[in-house]
Design a protein around this motif. Sequence first.
Motif, mmCIF file in Angstrom:
data_model
loop_
_atom_site.group_PDB
_atom_site.id
_atom_site.type_symbol
_atom_site.label_atom_id
_atom_site.label_comp_id
_atom_site.label_asym_id
_atom_site.label_seq_id
_atom_site.Cartn_x
_atom_site.Cartn_y
_atom_site.Cartn_z
ATOM 1 N N ALA A 4 21.770 13.440 -38.369
ATOM 2 C CA ALA A 4 21.580 12.105 -37.813
ATOM 3 C C ALA A 4 20.254 11.971 -37.061
ATOM 4 C CB ALA A 4 22.738 11.774 -36.881
ATOM 5 N N ARG A 5 19.962 12.942 -36.219
ATOM 6 C CA ARG A 5 18.772 12.866 -35.390
ATOM 7 C C ARG A 5 17.506 12.890 -36.246
ATOM 8 N NH1 ARG A 5 15.535 11.716 -31.020
ATOM 9 N NH2 ARG A 5 14.318 13.496 -30.360
ATOM 10 N N ASP A 41 12.964 9.455 -20.374
ATOM 11 C CA ASP A 41 12.187 9.656 -21.599
ATOM 12 C C ASP A 41 13.022 10.358 -22.665
ATOM 13 O OD1 ASP A 41 10.051 8.511 -20.417
ATOM 14 O OD2 ASP A 41 8.770 10.294 -20.367
ATOM 15 N N LEU A 85 26.718 8.839 -33.670
ATOM 16 C CA LEU A 85 26.357 9.813 -34.705
ATOM 17 C C LEU A 85 25.352 10.840 -34.198
ATOM 18 C CD1 LEU A 85 26.004 7.313 -37.651
ATOM 19 C CD2 LEU A 85 27.684 9.151 -37.497
ATOM 20 N N LEU A 86 24.558 10.419 -33.206
ATOM 21 C CA LEU A 86 23.502 11.302 -32.702
ATOM 22 C C LEU A 86 24.019 12.291 -31.668
ATOM 23 C CD1 LEU A 86 20.813 8.521 -32.334
ATOM 24 C CD2 LEU A 86 20.640 10.475 -33.885
ATOM 25 N N ARG A 135 11.444 6.284 -38.174
ATOM 26 C CA ARG A 135 10.648 5.517 -37.218
ATOM 27 C C ARG A 135 9.327 5.102 -37.845
ATOM 28 N NH1 ARG A 135 11.807 8.597 -31.464
ATOM 29 N NH2 ARG A 135 14.054 8.363 -31.603
ATOM 30 N N ASP A 140 17.048 9.716 -38.078
ATOM 31 C CA ASP A 140 16.634 8.692 -37.135
ATOM 32 C C ASP A 140 15.131 8.805 -36.847
ATOM 33 O OD1 ASP A 140 17.233 6.617 -35.183
ATOM 34 O OD2 ASP A 140 16.833 8.142 -33.667
ATOM 35 N N ASN A 153 15.698 7.848 -23.868
ATOM 36 C CA ASN A 153 15.123 6.796 -24.714
ATOM 37 C C ASN A 153 14.725 7.320 -26.082
ATOM 38 O OD1 ASN A 153 15.401 4.723 -22.916
ATOM 39 N ND2 ASN A 153 13.363 4.981 -22.029
ATOM 40 N N ASP A 154 14.280 8.567 -26.098
ATOM 41 C CA ASP A 154 13.861 9.151 -27.358
ATOM 42 C C ASP A 154 15.059 9.314 -28.308
ATOM 43 O OD1 ASP A 154 12.193 10.389 -29.226
ATOM 44 O OD2 ASP A 154 12.730 12.379 -28.473
ATOM 45 N N TYR A 155 16.233 9.460 -27.742
ATOM 46 C CA TYR A 155 17.406 9.699 -28.568
ATOM 47 C C TYR A 155 18.218 8.440 -28.861
ATOM 48 C CZ TYR A 155 18.390 14.471 -29.903
ATOM 49 O OH TYR A 155 18.401 15.654 -30.554
ATOM 50 N N GLU A 167 20.399 19.925 -29.180
ATOM 51 C CA GLU A 167 18.957 20.032 -28.972
ATOM 52 C C GLU A 167 18.585 20.065 -27.488
ATOM 53 O OE1 GLU A 167 16.552 17.099 -31.020
ATOM 54 O OE2 GLU A 167 14.771 17.749 -29.928
ATOM 55 N N ASP A 222 23.919 16.240 -32.286
ATOM 56 C CA ASP A 222 22.541 16.734 -32.324
ATOM 57 C C ASP A 222 21.915 16.717 -30.929
ATOM 58 O OD1 ASP A 222 22.740 17.098 -34.997
ATOM 59 O OD2 ASP A 222 21.613 15.313 -35.573
ATOM 60 N N SER A 259 6.976 9.726 -23.484
ATOM 61 C CA SER A 259 6.227 9.579 -22.255
ATOM 62 C C SER A 259 5.192 8.458 -22.274
ATOM 63 C CB SER A 259 5.513 10.895 -21.935
ATOM 64 O OG SER A 259 5.120 10.876 -20.596
#
Lengths: 445, 534, 387
Positions: C130-131, A160, A105-106, C138, C134, A163-165, A113, A109, B336
């Motif tokens: 979605a993003r 990074d 789903l991501l 958090r 998400d 992982n963020d996504y 981005e 985006d 980070s």
Amino acid sequence: MMGPFDILIVGDEEPALCAAACAAKSGARIGVLKKDDARRKNFVASTSAVPNFVWRRLDLQDYDLSLVPVGARVTLLNGSKAVSTHATNRDTVNSLVAADIKDHLLWPDFQNEIVSLNDDNYLSSLQYSAQISSRKGFAALLADPYALDRAARMFGPCIDVLNDYFSDDALKTHLAAHALSPSGFGPKERGSAAALVHFLDEASWRVRPDKNTPSIRSILEKICQQEGVTFLSGRVTEITPANGKYLSLSVGTDERFKAKYIFFATPDTARQFGAHEHLDAPINAAAGHATFSVKFKLAEMVDLPLGDNTDIFQIIDDPSDLQVARDKAVAGRFPKKLPVEFEFTRHGEIVARSSYLPGAFFEDGEWRGWTGQDRQAAAALIKERLTSRIPGLSPQIRRTETDVITPFLGKSPFAGNDRIIIQSSQHNTISAAVSLIDEVIARDE
Amino acid sequence: MSDNADEHMVMPDDERLPGRIEGGIDAIVIGAGADGLAAAAYLGRAGLKTVLVGAGKEIGGKVAVREIAPDVPVVDGEHLVTVLDPDVVAELDLYRHGLEYAARRLDTTYYFDDGEVLRFDGDLAQAALLSLDDDADRERLETFMSEMLEIADRLRPAFNMSVFAEKDGDRRLEKILASLPTEVSERIDRVLFGTADNILRARLGDTRLRALLLSEASFRSGVPPFEAFSFMSLIRRYAGEAAGLQGAVAYPKGGVMSVITALRRAAQLAKVDVRAATPVRSILIEGDRVAGVTLKDGGQLRANIVVAAIDAKQAYMDMIGPKLIDIELQRMLSVSQSDIGSARLHLLLKGVAQDDATRKNMTRRLVFTPTPEELSAAFMDARAGRIPEKLIIEAIFPTALDQERSLEKRQLMSVMAHPLPFDKTPDEVRREEIKKALLSNIEIFASDLSERIEAVDLRLPADDAKNTGATAQSYASKPDIIQQWATARTVTSAAKIGGFYFCGPEAQIGGGISCSAGRAAAKTALRDYKRGAP
Amino acid sequence: MIFAAEDIFADAPRPTPLFSAAASVSEANLWTSVNGWTAARVYTAVGEEYEAARNTAVIADFGPMARYAVRGKDAANFLSRLTTAPAISLHVGEGARGLVLDDQGHVIDLAEVSRLSEELFLVSLPGPHARRIDLAARGMELETQDISGDVAALGILGPQTGSVLSAAGLKSVSETFAASGVLRGVETAARPLQFGGIHGVELIFPKDDALTIWERIIRRSIARPIGLDALDVLRLESGVPRAGLDFIPSDRRDGGAKRTPEELGLAHLAPLDGGWFNGRRALRKSAGHPERRLVSLSLDAEQSMPGAAVFQGGKNVGRVTSCAWSPARKRVLVFADVSASCRGADYEIAMLTPEDGRVAAKRFETTESALEHRFVSEQGRATDFRR
């Protein structure tokens, strides 16, 4: 006496020829210094896409050129697990759903981005050369927290951003493997996220010429000749500043000519000539990495676990393999679990390559170059990796050719010169090289 | 403490814990480290009734005094002054409040594992005085140093960020940087992206020079010297000032604790109410402004200004909470995570120096310098969670530097080592491994070490964090300069909560005690206060 | 409830769960893609569909909208952060509209939040996010689920919605309260709906049962299907901007100019004195200083087109962002993005060809602008952040 040139382009791979043709067409005096590696062209199966603006500038519709996009980007993980992404978001989402990756789903985006991180261009242009970055850029960057955040992500570690996504390891490994494969970077390295940004650009989707049409290279060479591009060959032995804005270059023994700028259309060429110095950030100049290629001529087409012969494949076992392999390569040693990329040429051969091999070997406290033995070992390693995913491969192999591109060792005449411009993307190379040469010409005026 | 009857009401707060509400306060500073003390002192001096609350038992944050043996105190946190903001020293009159240097501009002796030794003058502009044989090398070094010191000097406003405390700080900084001489800004462009490895290789011929500057650039940094932006860590160091000299290193009398003591005196003189062992539970926000803090004991302090001198995760995620901060800010705070950290080691050694040369060396800063290959390997190991074989060791002898601290027939050696894997919760086995690795590295330049050791004390970032109640991660090494700038700008400006100011570790560029973030936060608060911001 | 703009360059759209049913009653067979899903533009004729919506009842496939189920202890907090809708203060069964804002107070999208139970919310948005969802989740205790493709959503709109519901055997569906539950053995959610000033309900079913319900409504009731084009007329009449046309979501790449709620005439959807929401602090700073203004104009002409220049006092002050012919007003209605310095109700709009010159256009009050006016005048008394 040749020249003087506005821009001397070093190397004659496709992005270089495209940049040469476009620049010459807009009136610049261009010289192209051919690389002495006819054999290497053999190892190229696909090139980066020719974006529409380049197509229009060169009127490519007038030539018998037909480029077919590669099918999919596939990663063959350990076991039978595989991930693939495709040219359209829709196909990618479908394939992620099929692979039971819930991050699907991501994806739209993410694509949107991450590509937009490149919109901030002070640091991007700094990557190419201090010459063409704008004075105001640094100040404006520091003054804008949003621009800083984009820059920090774009030039931070690839892992990074991933992982963020995403939470799915297979997807993250797939993206890192494909994005970093040409540069041999590790996902924890600063600067590696830029490769991911370039990789996700539309113009990075690779293409191959149709089976029976002329290669894109031969067409570009023809256009360059029509536009009056001068082709040179030989080794540059010395570069000195000449009067005014010109550099004076010595080629071979007694030929001399002048050029305002020296342009490298790909970072690989720059590395080969030792021109990267401080511009090509994440690389240890002494060790660096080598790109090793193997071509297997096959008796018969082999069965693939996923995808078909139009796709580009990565072989990787574990998410941490990329960084481990990178660390080993920088330390001057062979990685055990070598990440390997492979694809099929239009004649049905397999071309496999890896940039996770040491640029030089560190033994007993000394650096040494590649030997024939090393080449054999690397070829064996790559073959072993391929057979781990394509069990039926070995009996089909009829002929094996190898090639290695190592970084320039020693003192390069190109190093440390201000007027050297290096295109730094390894993915959307044609698009980036043409945009960059346009920028150089515009700045110069 | 304002304790009068009117304010002494009991009211249930969010968690229905009975607590006292304390009013009549203008500003609350959370965090009793150097930046918190500096911020409180500035606010107090301006006439604001200021309360400083710290979670730890002592004032000073991670700078704390501890005994590792009877009557042998050591100072945790920092062991040298390198980047202390000269404006803070002058404006808060720290010299008058007891800051005194036992040793200024310490020379540095670099040891190489082949037994070679090089020495740098404490004044970097005089670097050529070091023991280099080759004239060409010396000349190259001299040019290089003067160029780098100039860049560093010019970039100061970008490093201490105090320009943002002024009105239209963004535009002012932009103006300052845009008006740099072309020559300088071109140099900045050339080094900003660069890897320390490439730049030093291109500029300096001598391998040992290269190795020692690589070590200086990578020391305490989370960026390996062969990665983008790694050279900027060196520039950041050289932009600092100690005892009035750019790029220098100084040792204060009584160790770095005396900086804290002086700051505390400045704060007390400014009538700041300093309260240790007063942990904050949450920051109160009403409308889009701060209204005070609630304490862990259930009490409440109300004020229109809250300055957070604690790490960003604590301040934003724990004390304000995701329900009240922008999604974008939360994301920027979460990226980070450095996996590299430094370690401190204190050694109590038997015996005294026998000869003059040794005695002299003990008043210097000693740095053990791995080869470039060893350093690369060290960063790779640390990042992968392994303890490096060879690493950078910075050592000083407080007992030799400061006569008042000398011990009878014993010496205290204070070490900072880098890079090591950063562990949030290191276990005993790990500690022993680290200790062993550090000792074997130190033994390379102090061969008779093992038989002289009377006490060994290892201090990891996680220990400091435990002591101060901070998020351990905030004591890991700093990421690259661009990420640091991005984070610093975000944490200091992106919350947009009226009356809330931030000067925790993320607000500072580079390591070491600086106080410029505390100063900037207080100045911004005062500017808003005077403007009568609602 | 508003659709996002059509994705003109999209790949072939995926069929919504109701696609086959919708296709079987479509005479015009005119389809487009919204968020990658099929959407009918016209079933029979725009005028007929429009009249039906105003006078009797219509049903529409709302499948192309993005929908999320939000469950958990922090669900209300999460939605109060993600959107400007006051999710925390909603009672079970209630719903509210709101905006999704970025941290600079720029509009990303519109949103509708319905509380189905204490810890279960349904949020519908014109586009998927979605993003953002998400990220916003958090650090909170909740689960979000994108149910867009899994459920069929059908809207019943018009004055005779009630009779359509009873004809289809859905009497228990309330036109005032949202509810979830099992209807005739099928798991559903139902919530009141407003589309361009016309009231109705939205029914949400698991994909597999969608067709039966649609069939039943078509067969047993007077409701006729309505497509995007007729819905867009209703939208313009009521004055709700459409993402991708009247404003570009601020998180979209190359999005161009970003807009605050005030600039879109939606200040009432982002009140500064209620609960906190993402971007509010930035909004407080920018409030009262809009640069642009989205206005509803009615035009004395038969047609116009997006991009047409808008003039006031002879000066070019902006451009048309979307337009449609309103059968009720016998005029073209447009949304125009104009400079905030414009005053009064009179504008001129350039016609398609230069020979036709400019035509007078008048600002008119819509349901939405009336809400904003009331809000601004009340806010003006309470706080002084606005003109």
